[in-house]
Design a protein around this motif. Sequence first.
Motif, PDB file in Angstrom:
ATOM      1  N   LEU A 292       0.835  -1.192   0.000  1.00 14.18           N
ATOM      2  CA  LEU A 292       0.000   0.000   0.000  1.00 14.18           C
ATOM      3  C   LEU A 292       0.875   1.249   0.000  1.00 14.18           C
ATOM      4  O   LEU A 292       1.881   1.300   0.696  1.00 14.18           O
TER       5      LEU A 292
ATOM      6  N   ASP B 220       2.526   4.925  -2.166  1.00 15.54           N
ATOM      7  CA  ASP B 220       3.202   5.388  -3.379  1.00 15.54           C
ATOM      8  C   ASP B 220       4.473   4.581  -3.622  1.00 15.54           C
ATOM      9  O   ASP B 220       5.340   4.501  -2.760  1.00 15.54           O
TER      10      ASP B 220
ATOM     11  N   THR C 297      -0.124  -0.909 -10.139  1.00 18.63           N
ATOM     12  CA  THR C 297      -1.116  -0.289  -9.266  1.00 18.63           C
ATOM     13  C   THR C 297      -2.502  -0.738  -9.710  1.00 18.63           C
ATOM     14  O   THR C 297      -2.913  -0.499 -10.844  1.00 18.63           O
TER      15      THR C 297
ATOM     16  N   LYS D 238      -6.952   2.760  -6.286  1.00 19.36           N
ATOM     17  CA  LYS D 238      -6.726   3.692  -5.179  1.00 19.36           C
ATOM     18  C   LYS D 238      -7.896   3.581  -4.217  1.00 19.36           C
ATOM     19  O   LYS D 238      -9.046   3.426  -4.639  1.00 19.36           O
ATOM     20  N   THR D 239      -7.591   3.685  -2.931  1.00 19.38           N
ATOM     21  CA  THR D 239      -8.630   3.598  -1.924  1.00 19.38           C
ATOM     22  C   THR D 239      -8.739   4.912  -1.173  1.00 19.38           C
ATOM     23  O   THR D 239      -7.719   5.512  -0.808  1.00 19.38           O
TER      24      THR D 239
ATOM     25  N   PRO E 139      -7.667   4.269   5.473  1.00 25.16           N
ATOM     26  CA  PRO E 139      -8.636   3.941   4.423  1.00 25.16           C
ATOM     27  C   PRO E 139      -9.997   3.605   5.033  1.00 25.16           C
ATOM     28  O   PRO E 139     -10.078   3.056   6.146  1.00 25.16           O
TER      29      PRO E 139
ATOM     30  N   LYS F  64      -5.243  12.369   0.419  1.00 26.91           N
ATOM     31  CA  LYS F  64      -4.772  11.775  -0.831  1.00 26.91           C
ATOM     32  C   LYS F  64      -5.068  10.276  -0.816  1.00 26.91           C
ATOM     33  O   LYS F  64      -4.762   9.582   0.155  1.00 26.91           O
ATOM     34  N   PRO F  65      -5.706   9.739  -1.865  1.00 28.19           N
ATOM     35  CA  PRO F  65      -6.017   8.302  -1.890  1.00 28.19           C
ATOM     36  C   PRO F  65      -4.753   7.448  -1.780  1.00 28.19           C
ATOM     37  O   PRO F  65      -3.654   7.870  -2.157  1.00 28.19           O
ATOM     38  N   LEU F  66      -4.928   6.243  -1.271  1.00 29.07           N
ATOM     39  CA  LEU F  66      -3.820   5.319  -1.066  1.00 29.07           C
ATOM     40  C   LEU F  66      -3.763   4.326  -2.216  1.00 29.07           C
ATOM     41  O   LEU F  66      -4.767   3.679  -2.545  1.00 29.07           O
ATOM     42  N   ASP F  67      -2.582   4.195  -2.835  1.00 27.19           N
ATOM     43  CA  ASP F  67      -2.413   3.241  -3.941  1.00 27.19           C
ATOM     44  C   ASP F  67      -2.419   1.814  -3.412  1.00 27.19           C
ATOM     45  O   ASP F  67      -1.823   1.513  -2.374  1.00 27.19           O
TER      46      ASP F  67
ATOM     47  N   ASN G 168      -1.060  -1.690  -4.627  1.00 31.28           N
ATOM     48  CA  ASN G 168      -0.101  -2.206  -5.607  1.00 31.28           C
ATOM     49  C   ASN G 168       0.107  -3.703  -5.433  1.00 31.28           C
ATOM     50  O   ASN G 168       0.140  -4.211  -4.306  1.00 31.28           O
TER      51      ASN G 168
END
Length: 306
Positions: free
Chosen positions: A145, A147, A157, A160-161, A241, A264-267, A269
């Motif tokens: 999770l 960037d 990726t 995004k959550t 999240p 900012k949304p969380l990626d 991956n």
Amino acid sequence: MDRIDAMQLFIRVADAGSFSKAAADAGIGQPTVSRRIQDLESHLDADLFQRRRKSLCLTEAGERFYSRCISILSEYEEAEKEARGLQHDAIGVLRIVSPHSFARRVISPLLPEFMEQNPQLNIDLISEDGASDLVGGRIDLGIWLGDMSNSKRTYQTLGKTPVGLWASPDYLARFGTPTHPDDMQTYRAVMFRNYRGDPIRLTNIHTQDKAAILPSGPMIASSGDILGQAAVDGLGYVAAPYWSIKNYLDTGQLVRVLPDWEAKPLDINCVWSSNQLRGNAKLFVEHLAKSMTFDPLPQPEDSVRL
């Protein structure tokens, strides 16, 4: 010298950043690890590590060798699978590592359908908060999770959550309800270990104004479940999240703070060690991409719009 074993040990040391940690992870003595790395360097006639007092870092030759080893070992493992007839059929064991809360709340509900579609495939789901040794652990797929744009890992990726700020009603009753991100500087936070010291960047959903807060507080942890419970217990607010705290929101143990502002949304991956995603891991990533959805952040009807 067994070159496969040597490369696996080299990657383990490089990922751990120390001989002692790599030795503990591998279950062998530190002198043995050090000697095997020295033997490998002698064999290659190249220094792979710069030895520092408390840590190791790769030399330029080590960086290039690391990249090659990742590729070679992944290809070797794929060759083993192909020789066993596992490459094109979902057969065998798929090893996945994921943060505990994500494994519990997001991945686990998606497994029954995937396993029903692939009845000859067994799943080994490792819930582990923190970076994992994919090659040394013979892990096919990692879920990370955040960037990864500066990472050297091979990743994709998946989505995004949404991330919001959450606190217990009792905590807000004691310290007041903030109305602007600037107010948050006086509030204590409980923080994810990987993101401590990082500012939380917020955007107003109505005006598109930007703001940032720097959380500080009495507790850090690696687990989203632990931090969610800490917020419920009134140790501070948490930036997390929506899926990780939804059960607390449903029971009223947590409420959303600053509902007009979104972090900012969380990626999300998926990470693997080979150059290409293949076989069982590819099947599972395709299943995740198709099935994984995240609800938007709740917007209370009676929230004050600023």
